[in-house]
Design an enzyme around this catalytic site. Structure first.
Site, mmCIF file in Angstrom:
data_model
loop_
_atom_site.group_PDB
_atom_site.id
_atom_site.type_symbol
_atom_site.label_atom_id
_atom_site.label_comp_id
_atom_site.label_asym_id
_atom_site.label_seq_id
_atom_site.Cartn_x
_atom_site.Cartn_y
_atom_site.Cartn_z
ATOM 1 N N ASP A 30 0.812 -1.220 0.000
ATOM 2 C CA ASP A 30 0.000 0.000 0.000
ATOM 3 C C ASP A 30 0.845 1.269 0.000
ATOM 4 O O ASP A 30 0.618 2.191 0.801
ATOM 5 C CB ASP A 30 -0.928 0.025 1.217
ATOM 6 C CG ASP A 30 -1.681 -1.269 1.424
ATOM 7 O OD1 ASP A 30 -2.066 -1.893 0.423
ATOM 8 O OD2 ASP A 30 -1.882 -1.666 2.592
ATOM 9 N N GLU A 198 -11.248 -0.823 -2.981
ATOM 10 C CA GLU A 198 -10.553 -0.159 -1.873
ATOM 11 C C GLU A 198 -9.365 0.631 -2.402
ATOM 12 O O GLU A 198 -9.120 0.693 -3.606
ATOM 13 C CB GLU A 198 -10.095 -1.189 -0.837
ATOM 14 C CG GLU A 198 -9.118 -2.220 -1.362
ATOM 15 C CD GLU A 198 -8.813 -3.309 -0.332
ATOM 16 O OE1 GLU A 198 -9.534 -3.406 0.690
ATOM 17 O OE2 GLU A 198 -7.852 -4.073 -0.552
#
Length: 513
Positions: A30, A198
């Protein structure tokens, strides 16, 4: 801010350099990046490893150095676990880190910390949003009127529910949400998005806002991640998903790409820093940081060359800068500087106690689980780790040595204990001994070695002189398939298990990839 209007960028003279993915080798899931002047600053998920949220610096998006952490010494007061998906933003001389964490006794929330310097110190402002099923993946953006919004994902997939991407006004101090929340879009079951969307990352280009997002399973052996994009002329929508999604899928080198952010370089080109699993090292090295240029089609939609991660690529280098590619992949820690480098990690629930003594690392033991832990990210499926430990310094039942670590309940290692060399494993919190050998008599220092192939086939050996090595598992590899948790890669490092105040003394630690 992360928001960048790519339509007004002015190209500057550059030279081109080549690089090979990953630009962030090892477990940097991420990743988020922002450019401030000529500097790039990035961060990434920590999960259950401290110190929390590395701060990385680069001049060219390719060569990165860890220069600090958002929370270097302790956890945020309100949080206890699951430190995921930090997003770095900059505006008016201040840096903001939006991050996900599990609230003490509660669920996942999006929190925020800020600093006048990219390297800190950061002041934590606590959680901004905590929904019943969890809130993750915060991202800030301004609308066309200059109003500030927080965008995030409702973590419905944790309970088999849809996963809306929400937006809501936020005050200028970034300490509270105001007004009414609104839905941008959610996952469409039966499509490539599967059970979730997401990791929103929004940029403005011309009349449109573009939301780069990830879909389906993020992590572990069954991952199916990909990258999609949606656009709208207003933050509040309506949002149109691109009919050619996903715009990035796996290839023969990289699988499950997704969850990144967009950054523009001084020449006006747009880049995506995101993560993916290498098909060889896979879950063992974890989700590694990759960089790819975003291209823009005549239809106004973004795309990636070959619809998948680049193996090698080129990037402009303003000012004649050069890129060496990934940092030196070998590790050598001699403990002569009187401090630990910023790439050491430890479990969030157990900060290690250590000192230095004339080029030696003195590590205090712990009786818990696998003991005190100091680990490094692994970056390859094949590596050799070695350390030298002072035998004469071990007393009172301490077991200390070299360990491959999934988490504190799952590890395998070679250690010195009570004049013996022990090959041990912990699986699901249960400790067992695989093999033992007598430690060499009359030796002050013993070297321990771990050789890993294919990520999980491990051989262990010891030596009194660093030349003649004695195998402890007699040529049959220890199968460490069980080590990495679903959201993390394997670490390799030093452990010391035993009574409190007992210590182990290490001379050096090395990893050859």
């Amino acid at each position: 801010m992360n928001q960048q209007d790519t339509a007004v960028s002015e190209p500057v003279a550059t030279q081109t350099i080549s690089y090979t993915n990953p630009v962030l080798p090892g477990d940097y899931a991420d990743p988020s990046v922002v450019r401030v002047g000529d500097d790039y600053w990035a961060t990434a998920t920590s999960s259950e490893w401290a110190p929390l949220f590395p701060i990385l610096h680069s001049k060219n998006l390719v060569d990165w150095e860890t220069v600090g952490h958002v929370f270097p010494d302790k956890l945020p007061d309100w949080a206890e676990a699951h430190f995921w998906a930090p997003e770095i933003a900059h505006e008016n001389g201040r840096y903001y880190i939006y991050y996900t964490a599990k609230k003490k006794g509660g669920n996942l929330c999006v929190g925020v910390a800020s600093s006048a310097s990219a390297t800190g110190p950061y002041v934590d402002h606590g959680p901004l949003v905590c929904q019943e099923v969890g809130s993750i993946d915060g991202y800030e953006i301004r609308d066309k009127n200059g109003d500030l919004y927080l965008v995030w994902k409702e973590d419905g997939n944790s309970r088999g529910l849809p996963t809306p991407i929400w937006g809501q006004r936020m005050n200028e101090e970034r300490t509270a949400l105001t007004g009414e929340m609104f839905e941008m879009f959610r996952n469409d079951p039966g499509t490539w998005e599967g059970g979730l969307v997401e990791g929103p990352a929004i940029v403005r280009r011309g009349d449109y806002f573009y939301n780069f997002y990830a879909g389906d399973k993020c992590c572990g052996r069954e991952c199916t991640y990909g990258v999609g994009v949606a656009r709208a002329t207003s933050i509040k929508g309506p949002w149109e998903k691109y009919d050619q999604n996903p715009i990035m899928k796996q290839n023969e080198e990289w699988k499950c790409p997704g969850h990144g952010t967009v950054v523009s370089d001084p020449s006006g080109r747009d880049y995506f820093l995101y993560h993916a699993y290498n098909t060889d090292s896979f879950v063992y090295a974890g989700r590694q940081g990759l960089l790819d240029e975003i291209k823009w089609g005549e239809d106004g939609w973004p795309y990636f060359e070959n619809n998948s991660p680049a193996i090698t690529a080129q990037i402009p280098a303003p000012g004649g800068a050069t890129a060496s590619g990934a940092e030196d992949l070998d590790i050598s820690e001699e403990f002569n500087d009187g401090n630990l480098s910023d790439t050491w990690q430890w479990p969030v629930e157990q900060k290690p106690a250590y000192t230095f003594n004339e080029g030696l690392l003195v590590l205090e033991a712990s009786p818990d689980n696998i003991g005190t832990v100091l680990g490094k990210r692994t970056i390859d499926e094949d590596y050799t780790a070695t350390t030298a430990i002072r035998k004469s310094a071990l007393h009172g039942g301490i077991m200390a040595g070299l360990t491959a670590i999934g988490d504190t309940d799952n590890a395998v290692g070679i250690a010195l204990s009570d004049e013996q060399i022990v090959l041990w494993a912990m699986k699901g919190g249960s400790l067992s001994t695989i093999a033992r050998a007598a430690a060499p008599a009359g030796e002050e220092m013993v070297q321990l070695r771990l050789t890993t192939e294919e990520g999980d086939q491990m051989q262990f050996a010891w030596s009194a002189d660093g030349t003649t090595w004695h195998p402890l598992n007699e040529g049959e590899a220890v199968d460490a398939f069980y080590l990495p948790p679903w959201d993390r890669g394997v670490r390799v490092g030093l452990t010391a298990k035993g009574p409190e105040n007992a210590t182990a003394v290490f001379d050096w630690f090395r990893v050859d990839n």
